[in-house]
Write a protein that holds these residues in place. Structure first.
Motif, PDB file in Angstrom:
ATOM      1  N   SER A 205       1.329   5.532  12.607  1.00 57.71           N
ATOM      2  CA  SER A 205       0.878   5.382  11.080  1.00 57.71           C
ATOM      3  C   SER A 205       1.667   4.003  10.773  1.00 57.71           C
ATOM      4  O   SER A 205       1.042   3.241   9.887  1.00 57.71           O
ATOM      5  CB  SER A 205       1.382   6.673  10.383  1.00 57.71           C
ATOM      6  N   ILE A 206       2.969   4.124  10.921  1.00 55.77           N
ATOM      7  CA  ILE A 206       3.827   2.958  10.437  1.00 55.77           C
ATOM      8  C   ILE A 206       3.329   1.763  11.194  1.00 55.77           C
ATOM      9  O   ILE A 206       2.988   0.729  10.298  1.00 55.77           O
ATOM     10  CB  ILE A 206       5.133   3.240  10.574  1.00 55.77           C
TER      11      ILE A 206
ATOM     12  N   ALA B 252       0.373   0.809  12.042  1.00 54.88           N
ATOM     13  CA  ALA B 252      -0.971   0.637  11.431  1.00 54.88           C
ATOM     14  C   ALA B 252      -0.884  -0.157  10.202  1.00 54.88           C
ATOM     15  O   ALA B 252      -1.639  -0.951  10.000  1.00 54.88           O
ATOM     16  CB  ALA B 252      -1.902   1.820  11.723  1.00 54.88           C
ATOM     17  N   VAL B 253      -0.025   0.378   9.327  1.00 49.60           N
ATOM     18  CA  VAL B 253      -0.218   0.088   8.088  1.00 49.60           C
ATOM     19  C   VAL B 253       0.378  -1.329   7.938  1.00 49.60           C
ATOM     20  O   VAL B 253       0.142  -2.198   7.316  1.00 49.60           O
ATOM     21  CB  VAL B 253       0.380   1.091   6.996  1.00 49.60           C
TER      22      VAL B 253
ATOM     23  N   ASP C 286      -1.535  -3.839   9.206  1.00 50.67           N
ATOM     24  CA  ASP C 286      -2.747  -4.217   8.058  1.00 50.67           C
ATOM     25  C   ASP C 286      -1.935  -5.277   7.197  1.00 50.67           C
ATOM     26  O   ASP C 286      -2.796  -6.138   6.656  1.00 50.67           O
ATOM     27  CB  ASP C 286      -3.438  -2.810   7.463  1.00 50.67           C
ATOM     28  N   ILE C 287      -0.876  -4.783   6.540  1.00 46.89           N
ATOM     29  CA  ILE C 287      -0.507  -5.541   5.458  1.00 46.89           C
ATOM     30  C   ILE C 287       0.026  -7.028   6.005  1.00 46.89           C
ATOM     31  O   ILE C 287      -0.226  -8.136   5.255  1.00 46.89           O
ATOM     32  CB  ILE C 287       0.912  -4.996   4.969  1.00 46.89           C
TER      33      ILE C 287
ATOM     34  N   ALA D 125      -3.098  -9.044   6.471  1.00 44.84           N
ATOM     35  CA  ALA D 125      -3.726  -9.650   5.352  1.00 44.84           C
ATOM     36  C   ALA D 125      -3.036 -10.718   4.614  1.00 44.84           C
ATOM     37  O   ALA D 125      -3.500 -11.632   3.759  1.00 44.84           O
ATOM     38  CB  ALA D 125      -3.542  -8.457   4.261  1.00 44.84           C
TER      39      ALA D 125
ATOM     40  N   PRO E 297      11.885   4.187   3.292  1.00 46.37           N
ATOM     41  CA  PRO E 297      10.597   3.716   3.081  1.00 46.37           C
ATOM     42  C   PRO E 297      11.087   2.344   2.066  1.00 46.37           C
ATOM     43  O   PRO E 297      11.943   2.263   1.415  1.00 46.37           O
ATOM     44  CB  PRO E 297       9.853   4.430   2.310  1.00 46.37           C
ATOM     45  N   PHE E 298      10.206   0.999   2.413  1.00 47.00           N
ATOM     46  CA  PHE E 298      10.402   0.169   1.684  1.00 47.00           C
ATOM     47  C   PHE E 298       9.248  -0.259   1.169  1.00 47.00           C
ATOM     48  O   PHE E 298       8.030   0.278   1.281  1.00 47.00           O
ATOM     49  CB  PHE E 298      10.986  -1.104   2.539  1.00 47.00           C
ATOM     50  N   GLU E 299       9.132  -1.313   0.019  1.00 48.09           N
ATOM     51  CA  GLU E 299       8.143  -1.678  -0.882  1.00 48.09           C
ATOM     52  C   GLU E 299       7.530  -2.870  -0.168  1.00 48.09           C
ATOM     53  O   GLU E 299       8.123  -3.327   0.672  1.00 48.09           O
ATOM     54  CB  GLU E 299       8.781  -2.323  -2.015  1.00 48.09           C
ATOM     55  N   ILE E 300       6.158  -3.084  -0.011  1.00 45.98           N
ATOM     56  CA  ILE E 300       5.501  -3.872   0.725  1.00 45.98           C
ATOM     57  C   ILE E 300       6.176  -5.268   0.166  1.00 45.98           C
ATOM     58  O   ILE E 300       6.059  -6.154   1.194  1.00 45.98           O
ATOM     59  CB  ILE E 300       4.124  -3.796   0.732  1.00 45.98           C
ATOM     60  N   ASP E 301       6.479  -5.526  -0.881  1.00 46.49           N
ATOM     61  CA  ASP E 301       7.053  -6.854  -1.302  1.00 46.49           C
ATOM     62  C   ASP E 301       8.165  -7.318  -0.519  1.00 46.49           C
ATOM     63  O   ASP E 301       8.524  -8.354  -0.201  1.00 46.49           O
ATOM     64  CB  ASP E 301       7.344  -6.995  -2.890  1.00 46.49           C
TER      65      ASP E 301
ATOM     66  N   ILE F 172       7.227  -8.210   3.105  1.00 44.73           N
ATOM     67  CA  ILE F 172       6.598  -9.571   3.031  1.00 44.73           C
ATOM     68  C   ILE F 172       7.858 -10.660   3.104  1.00 44.73           C
ATOM     69  O   ILE F 172       7.722 -11.605   3.664  1.00 44.73           O
ATOM     70  CB  ILE F 172       5.399  -9.631   1.941  1.00 44.73           C
TER      71      ILE F 172
END
Lengths: 112, 608
Positions: free
Chosen positions: A7-8, A10-11, A14-15, A18, A94-98, A101
């Motif tokens: 799952s990790i 995959a997400v 995707d991020i 993008a 868990p981390f923020e997507i920011d 990135i």
């Protein structure tokens, strides 16, 4: 990116896709070594079956590869583990997507 | 001087020496026994001195002195019997017979002028010999009952008495058989010497001999001492110490341990006089404990008259007491006692002190071992808790990572590309990870509930075979070889949700810890009115060192690579809790590299 949790993988794929990055996924250190091919950055989980993060980092560096490594782990001691393998940075799950990135922007080798 | 004469002089010297030693000891410590011993040897010494003085100085025998000495000699067997009575118990009849014999011989001697007739001499000689033999047998019996120094001393006394009886018999026979008089006279001298030496050894043994006698028992005790602290509990240690001290001293021994909180000595096996607990009081053992000094009481009743009847009733006569202390720490007291007086002497004080010190060392190391175990258990619990927290944190954060990242990503896309089609894969991921997280949270809550004993709820009839078939048919286990063997339904009264959880956990483990190509076997049967479930795998197995703890909270096999197998170490803990709260048992047989079998036995309960 190397992580045994599908799952990790995959997400994050995707991020980063993008964001315009190309992601090659491996579910353990051994698979990652086999697939390694001059990546701009390695996102590395530490606890994995077959070959863990420590084993991967040692062999990866021993084979002369220079790609920066950013550790991603759910363990309490993310920073210590990152230091142990001489990683360039770490992300505590868990981390923020920011944060993800930003870490990629900061550590990935820029194309010349 | 001929050899016979030399032997004779030596014998006489030894007897006189023994008399001096026992007389000195009787003066120092006037007890019935010490006085009886002194009287007995006094009679012998008087006879020897009188005849020596008369023969060497060539004096005329003084009639009165001669009579007194004769009476004393005649009284010897009677005195001997009194002595036996001190060590052992002489029946009423034997005492009266001895008294009658004494009276008869005294009258016979005093009534006859000059040499009494041979027949009377013979009767007296037989009386002497018979009584001596009887006493010897009594001493041997007393020796058999005791151990250590006491046993050896009593053996020596028995031998001496037997030799004395023989001496008298042979000496009495020599006038009857004049032809053999010369040879018999030599025999008498040798027998007498043997008797003298044996009495010396028995009644006044030199310290070297006493120590040598104590050695075997002491050595055996010390050899065992090193292993004593490892005995399972303090009562067994105290029991072993009591036995060891008792056999070394040739007595019975009891140990009282000091309880600081109540300020009392607590006895595990008190002798009849002692209560289980003794606080500050007139008890001799408390006195010794309080003053921290070893003490010897030849007669406990006299030392503590208040308890005299109790001492007598329980056969406590001589007492040896030593405090058990390690440095400044007062641990207790060792008390050795016997029902007969002369067993102990001042010399035994050193020995009892040594034994008490040894006991202190053993008890002290025991408490250190206990303390170390407590610290270890505490550390272990703390480490397990810490391990658990970090494992739980890791396991909870993994699904959270997907949840947070995926949710933020969906949000971002919804904002930047409102017209884009919904990311079905991303949404499914959120659902999947939310379920996973919820399962973990439930497991944590279950373990917390289990701790409070509130895991199992309402029961209803459940067919275990059907339940197992349902579990193994699930999608998760597709592609795994799981065989279920059961002949008939096994229906019992269980909490359906919990019993399913337990069975599922065992199947899940069997699958998780074994290679994909291997087989997992489940057998369910009814036997002896109980439901039995066996779940067998061909997996990695459980190291024997882990078997005992495998059902404990947070414990995972040491051969489980926790980077490979996720889990918090709660599954089997919960499983065991469910089984036990149903009144059942769970156990495991396992060999590393071969596989494991988990056995569950459940009562069927009231299913009517």
């Amino acid at each position: 990116m190397v992580d045994d949790d599908p799952s990790i993988v995959a997400v994050i794929s995707d991020i980063l896709a993008a964001e315009g990055h190309e992601v090659v996924a491996a579910e353990n250190g051994q698979e990652a070594l086999a697939k390694a091919n001059g990546e701009a950055l390695v996102l590395l989980d530490m606890r994995m079956p077959v070959l863990d993060g420590w084993g991967f980092a040692r062999r990866f560096r021993a084979s002369g590869k220079r790609s920066p490594i950013v550790v991603m782990t759910a363990a309490e001691n993310a920073s210590r583990w990152a230091a142990e393998i001489g990683a360039d940075g770490y992300l505590a799950k868990p981390f923020e997507i920011d944060a993800l990135i930003a870490a990629v922007e900061r550590h990935a080798t820029k194309p010349h | 001087m001929s050899a016979i004469e030399l032997v004779s002089v030596l014998t006489e010297l030894i007897f006189v020496l023994v008399f001096l030693l026992v007389a000195w000891s009787a003066v120092r410590r006037r007890t019935r026994t010490s006085i009886d011993i002194a009287l007995f040897f006094g009679a012998i010494a008087a006879f020897i001195v009188e005849s020596r003085v008369v023969t060497t100085l060539g004096l005329e025998q003084v009639e009165l002195v001669n009579d007194v000495v004769t009476i004393l000699v005649i009284a010897m067997p009677y005195l001997l019997l009194r002595l036996v009575d001190d060590f052992s118990t002489v029946p009423f009849v034997a005492n009266r017979l001895a008294e009658a014999g004494l009276l008869f011989s005294a009258i016979a001697f005093l009534a006859t002028v000059g040499q009494p007739p041979t027949s009377i001499v013979l009767v007296i000689v037989v009386y002497f010999a018979a009584l001596a033999t009887y006493c010897a047998v009594k001493f041997i019996r007393a020796a058999r009952r005791s151990s250590g120094v006491t046993r050896r001393r009593l053996e020596a006394v028995a031998a001496a008495t037997l030799l004395l009886g023989l001496t008298i018999l042979v000496a009495g026979l020599s006038p009857v058989v004049p032809a053999a008089a010369g040879a018999l006279d030599g025999l008498v001298q040798i027998l007498a010497l043997g008797s003298a030496i044996a009495y010396f050894v028995g009644f006044a043994p030199p310290p070297i001999l006493r120590r040598a006698w104590q050695e075997p028992e002491l050595r055996a005790f010390l050899r065992r001492a090193a292993s004593l602290p490892r005995l399972p509990d303090t009562p067994s240690i105290v029991g072993a110490l009591q036995d060891g001290a008792g056999s070394t001293l040739g007595a019975r021994a009891t140990i009282g341990l000091y309880d600081r909180e109540t300020n009392k000595l607590r006895f595990q096996d008190p002798h009849g006089v002692l209560p289980n607990e003794i606080g500050p009081s007139e008890y001799l053992v408390w006195r010794a404990f309080e003053t921290q000094g070893a003490a010897y009481y030849a007669d406990a009743a006299r030392a503590n008259p208040g308890l005299a009847p109790a001492y007598r009733a329980h056969g406590v006569r001589s007492l040896l007491i030593a405090p058990i202390s390690a440095a400044t720490e007062r641990l207790g007291a060792l008390e050795a006692y016997t029902d007969h007086q002369p067993v102990f002497s001042e010399d035994d004080l050193d020995l009892v002190r040594l034994l008490a010190d040894q006991a202190a060392v053993i008890l002290e190391s025991r408490s250190l071992i206990d303390e170390a175990a407590r610290v270890r258990a505490h550390e272990q619990a703390a480490r397990l808790k810490e391990d658990f927290i970090s494992a739980a944190a890791h396991d909870l954060k993994t699904p959270l990572t997907t949840l947070v990242a995926q949710a933020q990503f969906l949000e971002r896309r919804a904002v930047t590309e409102p017209s884009a089609p919904p990311d079905i894969a991303g949404i499914r991921r959120i659902v999947l990870e939310a379920r996973r997280l919820s399962a973990l949270v439930v497991e944590l809550l279950d373990s917390a509930r289990l701790e409070q004993g509130k895991l199992v709820g309402e029961r209803e009839p459940v067919d275990l075979v059907e339940l197992a078939r349902d579990i193994t048919g699930r999608e998760t286990y597709q592609g795994r070889r799981i065989t279920l063997s059961a002949d008939a339904p096994v229906v019992g009264s269980y909490d359906p949700r919990r019993i399913e959880q337990a069975l599922e956990n065992l199947v899940e483990n069997a699958v998780k810890y074994s290679p994909e190509a291997s087989e997992v076997r489940i057998a369910i049967m009814k036997r002896d009115g109980l439901a039995r479930i066996d779940v067998t795998d061909e997996g990695i197995g459980i190291p024997s060192a882990d078997l005992a703890q495998i059902f404990e909270r947070f414990h995972r096999g040491t051969n489980v690579d926790d980077r490979r197998f996720a889990g918090m170490g709660l599954g089997l803990f919960i499983c065991k809790g469910i089984v036990e709260q149903h009144g059942g048992r769970i156990s495991v047989d396992s060999r590393v590299g071969t596989g494991s079998t988990f056995h569950v036995v459940l009562p069927l309960g009231d299913t009517a």
